[in-house]
Write an enzyme that holds these catalytic residues in place. Structure first.
Site, short mmCIF file in Angstrom:
data_model
loop_
_atom_site.label_atom_id
_atom_site.label_comp_id
_atom_site.label_asym_id
_atom_site.label_seq_id
_atom_site.Cartn_x
_atom_site.Cartn_y
_atom_site.Cartn_z
N TRP A 161 0.83 -1.21 0.00
CA TRP A 161 0.00 0.00 0.00
C TRP A 161 0.86 1.25 0.00
O TRP A 161 0.50 2.27 -0.60
CB TRP A 161 -0.96 -0.04 1.18
N ASP A 162 2.02 1.19 0.64
CA ASP A 162 2.96 2.30 0.54
C ASP A 162 3.44 2.49 -0.89
O ASP A 162 3.55 3.62 -1.38
CB ASP A 162 4.18 2.05 1.45
N VAL A 163 3.76 1.39 -1.55
CA VAL A 163 4.24 1.48 -2.93
C VAL A 163 3.15 2.05 -3.83
O VAL A 163 3.39 2.97 -4.63
CB VAL A 163 4.70 0.10 -3.43
N GLY A 166 2.65 5.71 -3.10
CA GLY A 166 3.74 6.52 -3.63
C GLY A 166 3.58 6.80 -5.10
O GLY A 166 3.80 7.93 -5.57
#
Length: 401
Positions: A161-163, A166
């Protein structure tokens, strides 16, 4: 660096993965990305893994090609410098991204008073602005329960989810900047990790299946949901993944292994139509039982030779070490990679942007900077401060050069 966005400048006030990854993506497309850190580094500056000297490989990987500025942003004078840099006039400027609490001097309302057409992208944990991390979002997504052979949750290592967030930050920046170019209007764009997760889970049909069919997807181990796909062990104790989504792909597996007739026999015994995706999924255990001995009597190299040019979709499982040592895609044979120096770490194999533009050649890659390496340059060239004032700020502990 691929020089596509050379007329954009983004100021990044961030830590950890999502917002820094967004800045990295833009920097590797030619944007001037200035990362502001507190003096001594932000909370991610020494994040594992580190080299023997204590320099964070994690921080280096996410901050390649950026200009690093170290400012005491906990002080009024440091906040004034950071805000002035963010809201500096000029085309392609006045863009800021953050995944830190956007309040006080960093609040959109405060910065927009300095520049009305400010573009600001803020990432939060939840859509109501409360905090969350990738792991606390992922545990609610359903994926850890659907992963593995049982209903015991399995946390994946990839901060998915961070990727995804981003990369969405880069989309937000480019979309808002294009809107500003057309209309002259700036804006605040908000994004939450939870909404990134919920959008994906819904768009991929997982929650729609619950509502439409009253079915919750169960854990299936390494089986591919809805088609034939499974991992197999080879004679030399390696494991590979074989996937056949289409009928043509499934036939390729049968032809390459010589198991076409055996597959059809098994399909008949279990009453499954192997010409259909649901039929192959229903017969997956029986098909895998037939195929497993073929793989078990061959080495990975022998499997690779048998599948060469066959149309079979497959790949070997490998750890990070095997990826570095054995996979040509992680080498300079892949034009995305080059050997690049990083401060405090040395020269490492380093990726540029995954995007290859046909009419714009890839430029030279930049490594990770020293923390604060560009403070003096930015204060002098971007903010126009004289050398005496820069020296005063350094002496006062407001900046680190």
């Amino acid at each position: 660096m691929t020089p596509v966005l050379t007329d954009l400048r983004i100021v990044e006030v961030a830590a950890f993965i999502a917002a820094p990854l967004g800045g990295l993506t833009l920097a590797q497309l030619g944007a001037d990305v200035i990362r502001i850190d507190p003096i001594g580094g932000n909370i991610d500056y020494t994040r594992m893994p580190t080299n023997e000297a204590g320099h964070s490989l994690y921080w280096a990987g996410l901050n390649k090609g950026k200009r690093s500025v170290a400012i005491a942003i906990g002080t009024p004078e440091g906040q004034e410098l950071a805000a002035a840099l963010i809201a500096q006039p000029g085309d392609g400027r006045g863009i800021v991204t953050t995944n830190l609490p956007a309040r006080g001097w960093l609040a959109h309302a405060a910065l927009a008073k300095r520049r009305a057409d400010l573009v600001m992208v803020e990432l939060t944990g939840n859509p109501d602005g409360t905090s969350a991390l990738d792991y606390t979002i992922n545990c609610a997504s359903g994926f850890p329960i659907a992963t593995g052979p049982t209903e015991a949750p399995i946390n994946h290592v990839l901060p998915a989810w961070d990727v995804a967030a981003g990369l969405l930050i880069t989309t937000a920046v480019l979309a808002a900047e294009r809107h500003r170019t057309r209309t002259g209007e700036g804006q605040r764009i908000t994004l939450s990790l939870a909404d990134v997760m919920l959008h994906a889970v819904s768009s991929l049909g997982f929650t729609m299946e619950v509502e439409a069919n009253g079915v919750t997807r169960p854990p299936l181990g390494n089986d591919l949901y809805g088609a034939f796909g499974r991992d197999f062990a080879t004679k030399d104790r390696r494991r590979i993944m074989v996937v056949a989504i289409t009928t043509r792909q499934f036939r390729a597996v049968g032809k390459a292994t010589g198991l076409t007739e055996a597959f059809q026999t098994v399909g008949g015994l279990v009453g499954a139509d192997l010409a259909s995706e649901p039929g192959r999924f229903a017969a997956r255990d029986a098909l895998a039982a037939v195929a497993a001995p073929w793989f078990a009597t061959r080495t990975l190299d022998e499997v690779a030779a048998a599948f060469e040019g066959s149309g079979v979709l497959w790949g070997p499982y490998q750890d990070f070490g095997q990826l570095v040592r054995d996979d040509w895609r992680h080498s300079t044979a892949n034009p995305m990679f080059a050997r690049t120096a990083h401060h405090g770490i040395g020269e490492l194999l380093t990726p540029g942007s995954p995007l290859a533009f046909g009419s714009i050649p890839r430029g030279e890659l930049a490594g990770a900077p020293r923390l604060g390496a560009h403070t003096e340059e930015v204060l002098a060239q971007d903010l126009g401060l004289p050398s005496g004032e820069i020296a005063r700020l350094q002496d006062a502990g407001t900046v680190a050069l």
